[in-house]
Design a protein around this motif. Structure first.
Motif, short mmCIF file in Angstrom:
data_model
loop_
_atom_site.label_atom_id
_atom_site.label_comp_id
_atom_site.label_asym_id
_atom_site.label_seq_id
_atom_site.Cartn_x
_atom_site.Cartn_y
_atom_site.Cartn_z
N GLU A 176 68.85 32.98 -59.00
CA GLU A 176 68.62 31.55 -58.82
C GLU A 176 69.81 30.89 -58.15
OE1 GLU A 176 69.95 29.76 -63.08
OE2 GLU A 176 68.01 30.73 -63.05
N ASP A 177 69.55 29.79 -57.54
CA ASP A 177 70.52 28.90 -56.93
C ASP A 177 71.14 29.47 -55.65
OD1 ASP A 177 71.90 26.54 -56.62
OD2 ASP A 177 73.35 26.94 -58.18
N TRP A 178 72.19 30.27 -55.74
CA TRP A 178 72.86 30.82 -54.56
C TRP A 178 72.64 32.32 -54.50
CZ3 TRP A 178 74.51 27.95 -50.70
CH2 TRP A 178 74.86 26.62 -50.95
N PHE A 179 72.40 32.82 -53.29
CA PHE A 179 72.14 34.24 -53.06
C PHE A 179 73.12 34.72 -52.01
CE2 PHE A 179 68.40 31.98 -54.34
CZ PHE A 179 67.85 32.78 -55.34
N GLU A 180 73.92 35.74 -52.33
CA GLU A 180 74.89 36.25 -51.37
C GLU A 180 74.19 37.11 -50.33
OE1 GLU A 180 79.06 38.71 -51.13
OE2 GLU A 180 78.44 37.86 -53.05
N LEU A 181 74.37 36.75 -49.08
CA LEU A 181 73.73 37.44 -47.96
C LEU A 181 74.78 37.70 -46.88
CD1 LEU A 181 70.61 35.13 -47.82
CD2 LEU A 181 70.63 37.49 -48.63
N ALA A 182 75.34 38.89 -46.89
CA ALA A 182 76.36 39.24 -45.91
C ALA A 182 75.77 39.62 -44.56
CB ALA A 182 77.22 40.38 -46.44
N ASP A 183 74.51 40.07 -44.58
CA ASP A 183 73.82 40.49 -43.36
C ASP A 183 72.32 40.43 -43.62
OD1 ASP A 183 73.11 42.87 -44.80
OD2 ASP A 183 75.03 43.74 -44.21
N ASP A 184 71.54 40.92 -42.67
CA ASP A 184 70.08 40.81 -42.79
C ASP A 184 69.44 42.02 -43.49
OD1 ASP A 184 70.41 42.67 -40.77
OD2 ASP A 184 68.80 41.84 -39.53
N LYS A 185 70.23 42.84 -44.15
CA LYS A 185 69.68 44.02 -44.85
C LYS A 185 68.91 43.62 -46.11
CE LYS A 185 73.07 47.13 -42.97
NZ LYS A 185 74.44 47.50 -43.06
N THR A 186 69.35 42.60 -46.79
CA THR A 186 68.67 42.15 -48.00
C THR A 186 67.43 41.33 -47.65
OG1 THR A 186 70.77 42.07 -49.19
CG2 THR A 186 68.94 40.83 -50.14
N LEU A 187 67.58 40.44 -46.70
CA LEU A 187 66.49 39.56 -46.28
C LEU A 187 66.77 39.14 -44.83
CD1 LEU A 187 64.01 38.34 -47.80
CD2 LEU A 187 65.37 36.30 -48.15
N SER A 188 65.80 39.30 -43.97
CA SER A 188 66.00 38.96 -42.56
C SER A 188 66.09 37.46 -42.36
CB SER A 188 64.86 39.53 -41.71
OG SER A 188 63.67 38.80 -41.92
N TRP A 189 66.73 37.05 -41.27
CA TRP A 189 66.81 35.63 -40.93
C TRP A 189 65.41 35.06 -40.75
CZ3 TRP A 189 68.93 31.37 -41.75
CH2 TRP A 189 68.80 30.29 -40.91
N LYS A 190 64.55 35.81 -40.11
CA LYS A 190 63.17 35.36 -39.90
C LYS A 190 62.48 35.09 -41.24
CE LYS A 190 58.91 36.70 -37.54
NZ LYS A 190 58.26 37.69 -36.68
N LYS A 191 62.68 35.95 -42.22
CA LYS A 191 62.07 35.77 -43.54
C LYS A 191 62.70 34.59 -44.27
CE LYS A 191 59.74 36.92 -47.27
NZ LYS A 191 58.34 36.62 -47.44
N ILE A 192 63.99 34.38 -44.09
CA ILE A 192 64.65 33.23 -44.72
C ILE A 192 64.07 31.93 -44.17
CG2 ILE A 192 66.85 31.99 -44.91
CD1 ILE A 192 68.17 34.84 -44.94
#
Length: 132
Positions: free
Chosen positions: A59-75
């Protein structure tokens, strides 16, 4: 006040979305996903229904160092969908097409709050773009 949140993320490319303006600072992807999370939470509070499924645990903040966890398009799609659900819920409650478990004053405060949240983060994203 400037660009809205959709416009602020509209010209962001995948390579830019995950860059940090400085060590320990949020990147654009994190800011966008953070707002999407809260738009979903406010929609749930306004409607009294469970929040829509979110693509990441937590919840709240999600650490995203790159698009491996979630792509920019999906965000961006997650942000757009959350904003659309919120807008629809607000319109339906305002028109009487949907009931809310909250009183009018509490609904007003939540809608003003999430609107200010979106404006704040739109400005933050514009600033991050300039800094990187």
């Amino acid at each position: 006040y400037g660009s809205d949140l959709r416009a602020a993320v509209g010209d962001v490319k995948k390579g830019t979305a995950f860059l940090r303006p400085a060590k320990g600072r949020h990147n654009i992807a994190e800011v966008a996903l953070h707002h999407a999370y809260w738009a979903g939470q406010i929609t749930a509070k306004l409607t009294g229904e469970a929040a829509a499924p979110f693509p990441l645990e937590g919840e709240d903040w999600f650490e995203l160092a790159d698009d491996k966890t979630l792509s920019w398009k999906k965000i961006v799609a997650t942000l757009d969908a959350a904003q659309q659900r919120l807008s629809q819920a607000v319109a339906e409650v305002a028109s009487g097409a949907r009931t809310s478990p909250l009183g009018e004053a509490e609904r007003f405060d939540l809608v003003i709050g999430i609107t200010g949240h979106a404006a704040y983060h739109a400005g933050q994203i514009q600033l991050i773009k300039k800094l990187i």
